[in-house]
Scaffold this active site. Structure first.
Site, PDB file in Angstrom:
ATOM      1  N   CYS A 191      17.090  23.812  25.101  1.00 11.37           N
ATOM      2  CA  CYS A 191      17.514  24.707  24.021  1.00 11.37           C
ATOM      3  C   CYS A 191      16.354  25.135  23.134  1.00 11.37           C
ATOM      4  CB  CYS A 191      18.616  24.056  23.189  1.00 11.37           C
ATOM      5  SG  CYS A 191      18.168  22.447  22.526  1.00 11.37           S
ATOM      6  N   CYS A 192      15.421  24.219  22.848  1.00  8.38           N
ATOM      7  CA  CYS A 192      14.306  24.541  21.961  1.00  8.38           C
ATOM      8  C   CYS A 192      13.025  23.964  22.556  1.00  8.38           C
ATOM      9  CB  CYS A 192      14.445  23.913  20.569  1.00  8.38           C
ATOM     10  SG  CYS A 192      16.056  24.005  19.819  1.00  8.38           S
ATOM     11  N   ASP A 227      10.376  10.978  18.170  1.00  7.59           N
ATOM     12  CA  ASP A 227      10.082  12.366  17.869  1.00  7.59           C
ATOM     13  C   ASP A 227      10.532  13.255  19.019  1.00  7.59           C
ATOM     14  OD1 ASP A 227       7.953  13.830  15.777  1.00  7.59           O
ATOM     15  OD2 ASP A 227       8.339  14.888  17.665  1.00  7.59           O
ATOM     16  N   LEU A 233       0.886   3.219   8.756  1.00 13.16           N
ATOM     17  CA  LEU A 233       1.565   3.839   7.605  1.00 13.16           C
ATOM     18  C   LEU A 233       2.663   4.770   8.112  1.00 13.16           C
ATOM     19  CD1 LEU A 233      -1.843   4.475   6.053  1.00 13.16           C
ATOM     20  CD2 LEU A 233      -0.059   3.321   4.750  1.00 13.16           C
ATOM     21  N   GLY A 289      12.551  14.493  14.040  1.00 11.02           N
ATOM     22  CA  GLY A 289      12.590  13.123  14.526  1.00 11.02           C
ATOM     23  C   GLY A 289      13.286  12.209  13.549  1.00 11.02           C
ATOM     24  N   SER A 313      13.163  12.322   9.667  1.00  9.64           N
ATOM     25  CA  SER A 313      11.739  12.476   9.375  1.00  9.64           C
ATOM     26  C   SER A 313      11.404  13.810   8.732  1.00  9.64           C
ATOM     27  CB  SER A 313      10.925  12.311  10.655  1.00  9.64           C
ATOM     28  OG  SER A 313      11.098  13.459  11.461  1.00  9.64           O
ATOM     29  N   GLY A 314      12.403  14.665   8.487  1.00 10.60           N
ATOM     30  CA  GLY A 314      12.155  15.919   7.777  1.00 10.60           C
ATOM     31  C   GLY A 314      11.992  17.113   8.706  1.00 10.60           C
ATOM     32  N   HIS A 327      13.067   8.012  11.806  1.00  9.77           N
ATOM     33  CA  HIS A 327      12.366   6.738  11.643  1.00  9.77           C
ATOM     34  C   HIS A 327      13.382   5.623  11.443  1.00  9.77           C
ATOM     35  CE1 HIS A 327       8.818   9.168   9.734  1.00  9.77           C
ATOM     36  NE2 HIS A 327       8.846   9.274  11.057  1.00  9.77           N
ATOM     37  N   CYS A 331      17.444  21.802  16.931  1.00 11.63           N
ATOM     38  CA  CYS A 331      18.741  22.345  16.545  1.00 11.63           C
ATOM     39  C   CYS A 331      19.779  21.240  16.691  1.00 11.63           C
ATOM     40  CB  CYS A 331      19.106  23.548  17.420  1.00 11.63           C
ATOM     41  SG  CYS A 331      19.431  23.101  19.137  1.00 11.63           S
ATOM     42  N   ASP A 362       9.547   5.012  15.441  1.00 13.01           N
ATOM     43  CA  ASP A 362       9.452   6.458  15.262  1.00 13.01           C
ATOM     44  C   ASP A 362       9.873   7.131  16.567  1.00 13.01           C
ATOM     45  OD1 ASP A 362       8.812   9.037  14.614  1.00 13.01           O
ATOM     46  OD2 ASP A 362       6.639   8.756  14.641  1.00 13.01           O
ATOM     47  N   GLU A 408       0.819  -1.212   0.000  1.00 13.85           N
ATOM     48  CA  GLU A 408       0.000   0.000   0.000  1.00 13.85           C
ATOM     49  C   GLU A 408       0.856   1.267   0.000  1.00 13.85           C
ATOM     50  OE1 GLU A 408      -2.751   0.596   3.239  1.00 13.85           O
ATOM     51  OE2 GLU A 408      -3.315   2.578   2.471  1.00 13.85           O
TER      52      GLU A 408
END
Ligand code: ZN
Lengths: 415, 497
Positions: A122-123, A112, A325, A165, A161-162, A167, A129, A110, A45
């Site tokens: 820090c964030c 995150d 997914l 995080g 993960s962009g 994967h 960062c 995953d 899928e």
């Protein structure tokens, strides 16, 4: 193309990315484990998220060319990879429900950054960062070694993960075949930090009643985490510098005499560094009588603290179900424009999310490299800084394919 | 235990056709079986499995399930340990046969297979645990009789992972247990043994970090090897049922078997009723007692019929049948029945009554037609046969009423006996899950709390309601006991005075 046209949320940019850069063939081989399409690809899928935010499930393809064609036609913002079913997902409507079941799937994890919001200094929120990446790096080290050493899997692909995080996709044959029950077992086995905001002590994994010990697997993780705890928690993030930070720490120490002494000392020395505070604690333990249960309890608590601050915090639900997914590698994060590139776990500490190639950057590189516009090839990514990452995936897949070949040959011989 | 006795037992194992009390049921029984034997073995086993299902429906903890199942096994499927002098083969044959008949009955749909596997695996687990407590040598002999595809970890490897292995076996009472129960002679069986299996075979142990993992292999200490055994039992049975399901069409040609198998496969819906007929009933009752009995002792189905009869002075055919047979078994003689029904049908003339209803009543007492002694209908029959139409009153309120009507009916019937609206959500959710007889059992417990019945106790020993007469007769027993107890107390007061 001008810079403002390279916004990752613009359909033209994404279409150019899919047509010229996305490594469909490499993704196909990685999912398929062989050169000619098998059920691992044809019954797989793919779910698209379109520009209009419409979510299109149960797509499937017979070849990677078809996969590319459909992706360019739909021009989604991103797409996800699901399980291999007993039949082709695109035929789902014509199959009776009982005959359409997920049967195989990479084992996925995953992690995150949001799960670390209560610790990192820090964030916060969506930001990430180089400094807070340290949490992810520590998590990768522990998980990577647990899955290789304890579960014996070899084909692990780590993918950024962009945003904030990472994967993990495990493609070993046995891992692909795991049932939901087995996936749940592995997820819970690897879940150590548990409990919400109102739970101070989030690590409760010791076994035995008298002088409880850590299970062997977590003892092994602890040894990997001592160094990051020093560098990241004590030094970089300085987690126990502020009042609420060290108050949280004291709540985890089961000895009132110790905490009273520390509280007095730290109250009179505002801004004392985390490193100094941790040393204060260690010095007090050193002074306690050896081989007493009190000393053992504080030492155990210190180990549990290291785990609580640095052990991987998994989104376990992702791992537990075959039909969950997960965003495909090399997709573009719609907000940051960064490409979800593979990450080498050996050098995960050096990874800087801010240096990840973005879709805009890649398209500019491509324009600069190609003198005659209009000539478009499947392998245009070779001319950009995406190349080393696609190569990394291809090397990973080559090992996997080789293993499948050997397995097949062995099966042939046995006849 | 001395060696000569052990040897004697070993010899006994050899001559038995079924050397072990535990069984994986690998081979079907091959000897001739009568259809009666076939049915009896299956029914008795089904009683046990249905009770296990009820335990799951009631979310009972495993130790409760265990003690209930053991009691049921003693009652319906006794199996003695190998030291017993009874005819072990005969007992074990019944176990073997019953299991295989039920495989035939339960292989027919995925749902039935799933439920059967779950109940059978639980039964195996109960027996396996018991065997470990009362006859650890027998259990070890059984385990040794099968290849479980586990590799014993050798001493070199054990030494290499000593600390990791040790931490996986800390803090369980079993360490103590093995010291107590395994005599030194049986060194092959004790706790320091580890078996190596693929981790995927013991996901439950992995999940709880109760095994040491290395390269995908789990090092399972002997105290936890049961996990492998149960999983193997379950997998074997799942596979076997699928194979049986494929082979079954051929068996369907045997016309004597098909109705029997269909009947058996309904056993999970409402449990397996005990036979209730006039001979098992208590004292005789009179027509004018029925009204009071209904208020105090009847399950919802019969109470509903009674109330409708009083209101409408009439019941339709299946309602009369269901209620009439119930009253007969409760102890209403034919003469009293005639009186009861005549009075109840007060809007009819004698002539109408005699012409339309008398024959039916006499028929149900075996006095007309083929003169059969009809038993009262069990929960299973009420739930599954002669589904009520829109103007009928028979059936089971838990199944055949809408939730709001059921709630109203239950509160109006049983408020006087302690049922409150706070009890309703639990009952409705049990009904929603399709466990009608469990809901009825729960109502029995609530309405008999003042007689000392506790939650989970059912009609005694945790047993569920499977028959309306069982409900009524247990309710009357409890009342009698209370009356007796009161008498004794009065007596004491007199003595003291
Ligand atoms: Zn940061």
């Amino acid at each position: 193309m001008a810079v403002e046209e390279l916004d990752p949320s613009s359909p033209e940019v994404m279409l150019a990315f899919y047509r010229r850069l996305y490594p469909f063939k490499s993704i196909f081989k990685w999912l398929n484990h062989e050169h000619t399409p098998t059920r691992l690809f044809t019954n797989r899928e793919i779910a698209y998220t379109l520009q209009s935010d419409v979510y299109l499930r149960y797509n499937s393809f017979t070849t990677f060319e078809e996969f590319k064609k459909q992706t360019c036609t739909l021009n989604p913002t991103r797409f996800e990879i699901g399980p291999v079913y007993t039949a082709r997902p695109r035929d789902k409507k014509t199959i009776r429900p009982g005959a359409f079941q997920p049967i195989q799937r990479e084992l996925v994890f995953d992690i995150d950054m949001t799960d670390y919001d209560s610790i990192r200094t820090c964030c916060s929120g969506a930001d990430i960062c180089k400094r807070c990446w340290g949490f992810i790096a520590a998590a990768v080290r522990v998980l990577d070694s647990a899955i290789r050493d304890q579960f014996g899997y070899k084909y692990l692909l780590w993918v950024y993960s962009g945003r904030r995080g990472i994967h993990l996709w495990v493609s070993d044959r046995e891992a692909m075949e795991l049932t939901d029950e087995q996936r749940r077992a592995i997820a819970n086995y690897l879940t150590v930090v548990q409990g919400g905001k109102d739970m101070h002590k989030k690590v409760n994994v010791r076994i035995g009643t008298k002088d409880p010990v850590l299970p062997a697997s977590i003892q092994a993780a602890l040894e990997l985490l001592i160094e990051p705890f020093g560098d990241l928690i004590l030094e970089d993030q300085d987690c126990f510098k502020k009042d609420e930070g060290w108050e949280d720490l004291l709540k985890l120490i089961p000895n009132e005499q110790v905490t009273a002494k520390l509280r007095t000392k730290w109250n009179s020395d505002e801004g004392r560094s985390s490193e100094a505070k941790w040393k204060d604690l260690r010095d007090l333990v050193k002074d306690m009588l050896k081989k007493t249960p009190e000393r053992a309890a504080v030492k155990a608590a210190m180990e549990d603290i290291i785990l609580q601050y640095t052990y991987p915090r998994l989104d376990a639900e992702v791992t537990k179900h075959r039909n969950h997914l997960l965003k495909a590698p090399f997709c573009v994060h719609p907000k940051t424009g960064r490409v979800c590139i593979p990450v080498d776990p050996e050098i995960v500490d050096e990874f800087d999310p801010k240096l990840v190639p973005t879709v805009g950057q890649l398209l500019r590189e491509l324009d600069a490299a190609i003198s005659e516009p209009g000539s478009e090839e499947h392998t245009d990514w070779e001319k950009t800084s995406l190349k080393p990452y696609v190569d990394m995936l291809d090397r990973h897949t080559a090992g996997l394919m080789n293993e499948v070949r050997i397995g097949k040959r062995a099966a042939d011989m046995s006849w | 235990m001395n060696t000569s006795r052990q040897l004697a037992e070993v010899e006994r194992h050899d001559i038995l056709k079924y050397p072990h009390r535990l069984n994986f049921y690998d081979k079907p029984p091959l000897d001739d079986v009568t259809i009666e034997e076939f049915e009896v073995c299956a029914l008795n086993r089904l009683r046990i499995l249905a009770e296990i299902e009820s335990c799951y429906a009631r979310n009972r903890p495993f130790d409760e399930l265990c003690s209930i199942t053991r009691k049921q096994c003693e009652k319906y499927l006794p199996m003695d340990a190998s030291t017993s002098k009874t005819d072990l083969d005969a007992q074990r044959r019944v176990d073997h046969l019953g299991h295989f008949v039920l495989r035939l009955a339960f292989c027919r749909s995925e749902e039935l297979r799933r439920r059967f596997v779950k109940a059978e695996t639980a039964l195996f687990r109960v027996r396996y645990d018991l065997e470990g407590q009362v006859a650890p040598l027998d259990r070890r002999a059984f385990l040794n009789s099968r290849a479980f595809a586990w590799v014993q970890v050798d001493s070199q490897e054990k030494a290499m992972y000593a600390s990791q292995l040790q931490s996986s076996s800390l803090g369980t009472k079993d360490e103590e247990y093995y010291k107590v129960f395994c005599p030194p002679l049986t060194t092959f069986s004790v706790a320091q043994q580890y078996a190596q299996v693929k981790w995927t075979r013991v996901p439950d142990l992995v999940e709880k970090r109760r095994v040491f993992l290395k390269g995908g292999w789990a090092y399972v200490p002997s105290r936890d090897q049961s996990s492998i055994v149960f999983q193997e039992f379950q997998m074997n049975l799942e596979k076997a049922l699928e194979i049986t399901a494929k082979a079954l069409p051929r068996l369907d040609e045997d016309t004597r078997l098909v109705p029997l198998l269909n009947n058996l496969s309904q056993g999970f819906l409402a449990g397996v009723p005990s036979e209730w007929n006039a001979t098992t009933a208590g004292d005789e009752i009179k027509a004018d007692m029925v009204d009071e009995l209904a208020r105090k002792h009847f399950p919802a189905c019969m109470r509903n019929l009674h109330d409708n009869l009083k209101r409408d002075h009439h019941l339709k055919h299946f309602g009369r049948l269901q209620y009439g047979l119930f009253l007969k078994v409760l102890g209403l003689s034919i003469e009293e029945a005639m009186l009861f029904w005549r009075r109840s049908f007060s809007g009819y003339t004698d002539d109408q009554f005699n012409k339309n209803y008398k024959y039916n009543i006499r028929h149900s007492y075996g006095l007309e037609g083929k003169r059969a002694n009809y038993p009262a209908k069990s929960c299973q029959q009420i739930l599954t046969m002669d589904q009520p139409g829109s103007t009928d009153n028979h059936g089971c309120p838990y199944r055949h009423f809408s939730p709001d009507n059921l709630q109203t009916a239950l509160l109006s019937m049983y408020s006087a006996q302690g049922l409150t609206s706070a009890d309703i959500p639990e009952i409705l959710s049990t009904v929603k899950a399709g466990h009608y007889h469990v809901a009825c059992t729960r109502v029995f417990e609530i309405t008999h709390a003042n007689r000392g019945v506790k939650k989970g106790e059912g009609v005694g020993g945790g047993e569920s309601i499977t028959h309306p007469n069982q409900y009524a007769s247990r309710s009357r027993e409890l009342e009698k006991a209370a009356v007796e107890a009161a008498k004794v107390e009065d007596g004491d007061v007199v003595m003291a005075g």
